[in-house]
Design an enzyme around this catalytic site. Structure first.
Site, PDB file in Angstrom:
ATOM      1  N   HIS A 254       0.800  -1.432   0.123  1.00  0.00           N
ATOM      2  CA  HIS A 254      -0.047   0.088   0.032  1.00  0.00           C
ATOM      3  C   HIS A 254       0.944   1.307  -0.115  1.00  0.00           C
ATOM      4  O   HIS A 254       1.599   1.324   0.858  1.00  0.00           O
ATOM      5  CB  HIS A 254      -0.948   0.132   1.228  1.00  0.00           C
ATOM      6  CG  HIS A 254      -1.915  -0.962   1.017  1.00  0.00           C
ATOM      7  ND1 HIS A 254      -2.461  -1.898   2.088  1.00  0.00           N
ATOM      8  CD2 HIS A 254      -2.700  -1.740  -0.023  1.00  0.00           C
ATOM      9  CE1 HIS A 254      -3.072  -2.886   1.579  1.00  0.00           C
ATOM     10  NE2 HIS A 254      -3.333  -2.550   0.014  1.00  0.00           N
ATOM     11  N   ALA A 255       0.486   2.057  -1.003  1.00  0.00           N
ATOM     12  CA  ALA A 255       1.502   3.122  -1.314  1.00  0.00           C
ATOM     13  C   ALA A 255       1.944   3.908  -0.122  1.00  0.00           C
ATOM     14  O   ALA A 255       3.128   4.257   0.104  1.00  0.00           O
ATOM     15  CB  ALA A 255       1.213   3.925  -2.555  1.00  0.00           C
ATOM     16  N   ARG A 256       0.900   4.273   0.573  1.00  0.00           N
ATOM     17  CA  ARG A 256       1.052   5.377   1.672  1.00  0.00           C
ATOM     18  C   ARG A 256       1.664   5.114   2.965  1.00  0.00           C
ATOM     19  O   ARG A 256       2.103   5.770   3.634  1.00  0.00           O
ATOM     20  CB  ARG A 256      -0.253   6.085   2.043  1.00  0.00           C
ATOM     21  CG  ARG A 256      -1.391   5.283   2.508  1.00  0.00           C
ATOM     22  CD  ARG A 256      -2.671   5.727   2.769  1.00  0.00           C
ATOM     23  NE  ARG A 256      -3.729   4.616   3.019  1.00  0.00           N
ATOM     24  CZ  ARG A 256      -5.040   4.772   3.024  1.00  0.00           C
ATOM     25  NH1 ARG A 256      -5.509   5.978   2.566  1.00  0.00           N
ATOM     26  NH2 ARG A 256      -5.873   3.906   3.321  1.00  0.00           N
ATOM     27  N   GLU A 257       2.107   3.608   3.024  1.00  0.00           N
ATOM     28  CA  GLU A 257       2.378   2.941   4.257  1.00  0.00           C
ATOM     29  C   GLU A 257       3.962   3.191   4.419  1.00  0.00           C
ATOM     30  O   GLU A 257       4.724   2.001   4.312  1.00  0.00           O
ATOM     31  CB  GLU A 257       1.949   1.731   4.600  1.00  0.00           C
ATOM     32  CG  GLU A 257       0.295   1.636   4.571  1.00  0.00           C
ATOM     33  CD  GLU A 257      -0.285   0.291   4.483  1.00  0.00           C
ATOM     34  OE1 GLU A 257       0.262  -1.023   4.241  1.00  0.00           O
ATOM     35  OE2 GLU A 257      -1.596   0.188   4.173  1.00  0.00           O
TER      36      GLU A 257
ATOM     37  N   ARG B  45      -3.034   4.601  -1.905  1.00  0.00           N
ATOM     38  CA  ARG B  45      -3.212   3.140  -1.424  1.00  0.00           C
ATOM     39  C   ARG B  45      -2.852   2.324  -2.381  1.00  0.00           C
ATOM     40  O   ARG B  45      -1.877   1.341  -2.169  1.00  0.00           O
ATOM     41  CB  ARG B  45      -4.302   3.074  -0.663  1.00  0.00           C
ATOM     42  CG  ARG B  45      -4.677   1.535  -0.217  1.00  0.00           C
ATOM     43  CD  ARG B  45      -5.793   1.329   0.531  1.00  0.00           C
ATOM     44  NE  ARG B  45      -6.351   0.038   0.643  1.00  0.00           N
ATOM     45  CZ  ARG B  45      -6.135  -0.890   1.986  1.00  0.00           C
ATOM     46  NH1 ARG B  45      -5.509  -0.085   2.673  1.00  0.00           N
ATOM     47  NH2 ARG B  45      -6.458  -1.932   1.796  1.00  0.00           N
TER      48      ARG B  45
ATOM     49  N   HIS C 233       3.026  -4.193   6.485  1.00  0.00           N
ATOM     50  CA  HIS C 233       2.086  -3.148   6.454  1.00  0.00           C
ATOM     51  C   HIS C 233       1.935  -2.069   7.462  1.00  0.00           C
ATOM     52  O   HIS C 233       2.763  -2.261   8.224  1.00  0.00           O
ATOM     53  CB  HIS C 233       0.541  -3.480   6.152  1.00  0.00           C
ATOM     54  CG  HIS C 233       0.285  -4.267   5.013  1.00  0.00           C
ATOM     55  ND1 HIS C 233      -0.505  -3.784   3.829  1.00  0.00           N
ATOM     56  CD2 HIS C 233       0.849  -5.620   4.354  1.00  0.00           C
ATOM     57  CE1 HIS C 233      -0.432  -4.797   2.892  1.00  0.00           C
ATOM     58  NE2 HIS C 233       0.171  -5.665   3.126  1.00  0.00           N
ATOM     59  N   SER C 234       1.201  -1.002   7.415  1.00  0.00           N
ATOM     60  CA  SER C 234       1.026   0.035   8.551  1.00  0.00           C
ATOM     61  C   SER C 234      -0.402   0.434   8.508  1.00  0.00           C
ATOM     62  O   SER C 234      -0.956   0.314   7.272  1.00  0.00           O
ATOM     63  CB  SER C 234       2.041   1.123   8.521  1.00  0.00           C
ATOM     64  OG  SER C 234       1.563   2.251   7.769  1.00  0.00           O
ATOM     65  N   TYR C 235      -1.121   0.721   9.453  1.00  0.00           N
ATOM     66  CA  TYR C 235      -0.556   0.873  10.817  1.00  0.00           C
ATOM     67  C   TYR C 235      -1.450   0.007  11.925  1.00  0.00           C
ATOM     68  O   TYR C 235      -2.440  -0.425  11.515  1.00  0.00           O
ATOM     69  CB  TYR C 235      -0.212   2.340  11.271  1.00  0.00           C
ATOM     70  CG  TYR C 235      -1.613   3.006  11.455  1.00  0.00           C
ATOM     71  CD1 TYR C 235      -2.276   2.988  12.446  1.00  0.00           C
ATOM     72  CD2 TYR C 235      -1.977   3.763  10.268  1.00  0.00           C
ATOM     73  CE1 TYR C 235      -3.368   4.021  12.596  1.00  0.00           C
ATOM     74  CE2 TYR C 235      -3.204   4.466  10.193  1.00  0.00           C
ATOM     75  CZ  TYR C 235      -3.920   4.704  11.272  1.00  0.00           C
ATOM     76  OH  TYR C 235      -5.173   5.135  11.496  1.00  0.00           O
TER      77      TYR C 235
ATOM     78  N   TYR D 112     -11.152  -7.542  10.725  1.00  0.00           N
ATOM     79  CA  TYR D 112     -12.307  -8.001  10.052  1.00  0.00           C
ATOM     80  C   TYR D 112     -11.860  -8.683   8.950  1.00  0.00           C
ATOM     81  O   TYR D 112     -10.881  -8.559   8.536  1.00  0.00           O
ATOM     82  CB  TYR D 112     -13.235  -6.588   9.665  1.00  0.00           C
ATOM     83  CG  TYR D 112     -12.029  -5.658   9.110  1.00  0.00           C
ATOM     84  CD1 TYR D 112     -11.497  -5.533   7.961  1.00  0.00           C
ATOM     85  CD2 TYR D 112     -11.633  -4.561  10.289  1.00  0.00           C
ATOM     86  CE1 TYR D 112     -10.524  -4.702   7.743  1.00  0.00           C
ATOM     87  CE2 TYR D 112     -10.637  -3.748   9.638  1.00  0.00           C
ATOM     88  CZ  TYR D 112     -10.040  -3.875   8.560  1.00  0.00           C
ATOM     89  OH  TYR D 112      -9.003  -3.030   8.162  1.00  0.00           O
TER      90      TYR D 112
ATOM     91  N   GLU E 270       1.156  -5.207  10.830  1.00  0.00           N
ATOM     92  CA  GLU E 270       0.760  -3.718  10.769  1.00  0.00           C
ATOM     93  C   GLU E 270       1.892  -3.135  11.725  1.00  0.00           C
ATOM     94  O   GLU E 270       1.760  -3.363  12.946  1.00  0.00           O
ATOM     95  CB  GLU E 270      -0.678  -3.642  11.264  1.00  0.00           C
ATOM     96  CG  GLU E 270      -1.501  -4.466  10.243  1.00  0.00           C
ATOM     97  CD  GLU E 270      -1.820  -3.602   8.880  1.00  0.00           C
ATOM     98  OE1 GLU E 270      -1.386  -2.569   8.661  1.00  0.00           O
ATOM     99  OE2 GLU E 270      -2.400  -4.163   7.957  1.00  0.00           O
TER     100      GLU E 270
ATOM    101  N   ASN F  45      -3.420  -5.984  -2.342  1.00  0.00           N
ATOM    102  CA  ASN F  45      -3.741  -6.807  -1.270  1.00  0.00           C
ATOM    103  C   ASN F  45      -5.136  -7.201  -1.235  1.00  0.00           C
ATOM    104  O   ASN F  45      -5.488  -7.917  -0.190  1.00  0.00           O
ATOM    105  CB  ASN F  45      -3.369  -6.268   0.288  1.00  0.00           C
ATOM    106  CG  ASN F  45      -2.865  -7.314   1.148  1.00  0.00           C
ATOM    107  OD1 ASN F  45      -2.375  -8.479   0.699  1.00  0.00           O
ATOM    108  ND2 ASN F  45      -3.164  -7.169   2.460  1.00  0.00           N
ATOM    109  N   ARG F  46      -5.885  -7.228  -2.128  1.00  0.00           N
ATOM    110  CA  ARG F  46      -7.196  -8.062  -2.325  1.00  0.00           C
ATOM    111  C   ARG F  46      -7.203  -8.400  -3.554  1.00  0.00           C
ATOM    112  O   ARG F  46      -8.222  -9.209  -4.007  1.00  0.00           O
ATOM    113  CB  ARG F  46      -8.374  -6.687  -2.472  1.00  0.00           C
ATOM    114  CG  ARG F  46      -8.544  -5.972  -1.163  1.00  0.00           C
ATOM    115  CD  ARG F  46      -8.818  -6.945   0.223  1.00  0.00           C
ATOM    116  NE  ARG F  46      -9.076  -5.964   1.346  1.00  0.00           N
ATOM    117  CZ  ARG F  46      -8.121  -5.643   2.127  1.00  0.00           C
ATOM    118  NH1 ARG F  46      -6.897  -5.753   1.963  1.00  0.00           N
ATOM    119  NH2 ARG F  46      -8.380  -4.661   3.171  1.00  0.00           N
TER     120      ARG F  46
HETATM  121 ZN   LIG Z   1      -1.587  -2.082   4.090  1.00  0.00          ZN
END
Ligand SMILES: [Zn+2]
Ligand SMILES: *[C@@H]1O[C@H](CO)[C@@H](O)[C@H](O)[C@H]1NC(C)=O
Ligand SMILES: *[C@@H]1O[C@H](CO)[C@@H](O)[C@H](O)[C@H]1NC(C)=O
Ligand SMILES: *[C@@H]1O[C@H](CO)[C@@H](O)[C@H](O)[C@H]1NC(C)=O
Ligand SMILES: *[C@@H]1O[C@H](CO)[C@@H](O)[C@H](O)[C@H]1NC(C)=O
Length: 478
Positions: free
Chosen positions: A242-245, A297, A367-369, A419, A441, A314-315
């Site tokens: 995910h780009a923003r992490e 993301r 990943h984060s967070y 979830y 995370e 990631n989906r």
């Molecule tokens: Zn992520």
């Protein structure tokens, strides 16, 4: 002449026979062997324990369905090369335990007033768009929903997040031979330059391979650290899905640096493993977060209708793809793509893992967070048959992290702790028979969220490495 060439052939055959387990042997500059390309000495016994029936795996994500309509204005913005401005946007932490709260947040999300950053069973971190702060505040009051304002002005945080290096650091960079500092979040070019530098500097143990290209044509670079022992197990580590992490690629490169630079002094546990590390799975998105939209993301591939850009990598993995916790709407932040492995980045990762001769026994995806250590399944609230093993090792890793740096990680099955989310890389890895599949995370728990100050990079790297050492020792137990 004829005789001569026969001799050569015979010699070659003899050599192969004498040192047959070439599987992990490092030949600098050569391709890493693919499955089937090298005869395994003790073949065939593999399918028993290693591939837990047709188990499936998946991965949890700290982000929740959000129908973010980003639309066409994005394309216009990109053409003008204007950065997305988050002035006045806020981050709120909302308790979701009262009935009706989740439904209200869902409505606000569909009206495009908020988006989801992270959440678990009891709380959600939501981003309030700047033009919606007033209305959302009014609605929350009316519905008696309480919340904490965590970040008052997101753009201010973004501006302060990644300050330029001071002159001493820049001079050090020049002398070191690569530009990574772990005092800053670096661009892709610095990360790739660092990987190439290590391969050039330590050719006996480090090699780099491009396993594919992103949608926009950037390299997907995997670095391998290995002493070439044929008995080694293998671990695959990735980051930057995910780009923003941003803390994720920073942490994976930190781990690479520590193991590669100090390999001779490392424990046997570390040396008995072949490390394969891909710090940036989503390089297009990563660059986009540096240049245009800090909070992007997904990857950067337009949907077929060209209505919106990007799939959630990631989906997009092919284990129980298309199930819960993923969206078929190309404008959603958790858009799963048009089919399993529709995206070049997720396909490259899976093709590489599937065709490698490496004996992968662990898969870690950073990943984060939220500080969670999560294991399959993500697609539904079920656990694999060996979940006790995953839980045990996960808790040992978490304990090492806490002892080293103080961060508390929650360990558990992802669909239960967070979830359900289907199409994750960890579910897929588990389904491939990789026993220890985790999504981690990283920090923090929501004070800064994705906009984690650079002062966190080294502490997070250090404690994560402590976790890796514990994993290595567990994998080396007979
Ligand atoms: Zn992520
Ligand atoms: C859920 O999130 C809240 C706030 O971030 C945190 O206090 C709580 O411990 C989390 N719950 C779990 C099970 O991790
Ligand atoms: C806020 O509410 C007012 C009044 O209902 C409405 O006119 C306005 O469009 C709303 N703003 C947003 C961003 O939805
Ligand atoms: C909110 O609380 C007030 C007073 O405590 C109550 O009168 C009102 O009905 C509540 N509204 C909702 C939507 O629960
Ligand atoms: C791979 O590792 C497992 C243990 O994790 C071991 O049982 C198996 O023999 C190994 N396979 C090969 C081909 O080395």
């Amino acid at each position: 002449m004829k005789t001569g060439s026969w001799t050569v052939v015979l010699l070659a055959v003899t050599t192969v026979a004498l040192c047959s387990p070439l599987i992990n042997e490092l030949e600098p500059g050569q391709e890493w062997p693919k499955r089937g390309s090298v005869k395994q000495p003790q073949d065939e016994s593999e399918d028993e324990e290693t591939s837990p029936e047709k188990i499936s795996p998946s991965e949890p994500e700290s982000e929740i369905p959000g129908e973010i309509k980003e639309e066409i204005s994005l394309l216009a913005r990109e053409a003008e090369n204007v950065k997305v401005d988050y002035s006045g946007a806020q981050l709120w932490k909302v308790s979701t335990e009262k009935t009706g709260v989740r439904a209200t947040l869902g409505r606000l999300r569909r009206r495009n007033l908020i988006s989801t950053w992270a959440g678990n069973q009891t709380y959600m971190d939501i981003l309030i768009k700047s033009n919606a702060v007033q209305n959302v505040t009014r609605i929350m009051k009316r519905e008696n929903i309480t919340y904490d304002i965590i970040i008052e002005d997101l753009q201010k945080r973004i501006n302060e997040e990644n300050p330029p290096l001071d002159e001493n650091e820049i001079e050090l960079q020049d002398r070191r031979g690569h530009r990574m500092t772990w005092k800053q979040y670096h661009r892709l070019e610095d990360i790739h330059g660092f990987m190439d530098y290590l391969a050039k500097t330590y050719p006996k143990i480090v090699s780099v391979n491009t396993i594919g290209k992103s949608y926009e044509g950037r390299d997907l670079k995997v670095l391998r650290i290995s002493d070439g022992k044929p008995t080694n197990k293998a671990v695959f580590i990735d980051g930057g899905f995910h780009a923003r992490e941003w803390i994720s690629p920073a942490t994976v490169t930190y781990i690479i640096n520590q193991i590669a630079e100090n390999f001779d002094e490392e424990s046997d546990d570390i040396k008995n493993i072949d490390w394969y590390m891909l710090p940036v799975v989503n390089p297009d998105g990563y660059e986009y977060t540096h240049l245009t939209d800090r909070l992007w993301r997904k990857n950067r591939r337009p949907s077929i209708s060209r209505q919106c850009i990007g799939a959630d990598l990631n989906r997009n993995f092919g284990y129980r793809w298309g199930g819960r916790g993923s969206s078929s709407n190309p404008c959603s932040d958790i858009y799963r793509g048009s089919r399993a492995f529709s995206e070049p980045e997720s396909r490259a990762v899976s093709d590489f893992i599937k065709t490698s001769t490496a004996n992968f026994t662990a898969y870690l995806s950073y990943h984060s967070y939220g500080q969670y250590l999560l294991y399959p399944w993500g697609y539904d609230t079920a656990v694999p048959p060996d979940h006790n093993d995953l839980d045990f090792v996960g808790k040992r890793i978490a304990a090492a992290i806490e002892t080293t740096g103080g961060s508390k990680y929650t360990v558990g099955c992802s669909s239960r702790v967070l979830y359900p989310a289907s199409g994750g890389s960890d579910d897929w890895a588990k389904g491939q028979g990789i026993k220890y599949a985790y999504t981690i995370e990283l920090s923090d728990t929501g004070r800064y969220g994705f906009i984690l100050p650079t002062s966190y990079i080294e502490p997070v790297g250090r404690e994560s490495l402590a976790g890796i050492r514990v994993l290595a020792s567990e994998l080396n137990k007979p």
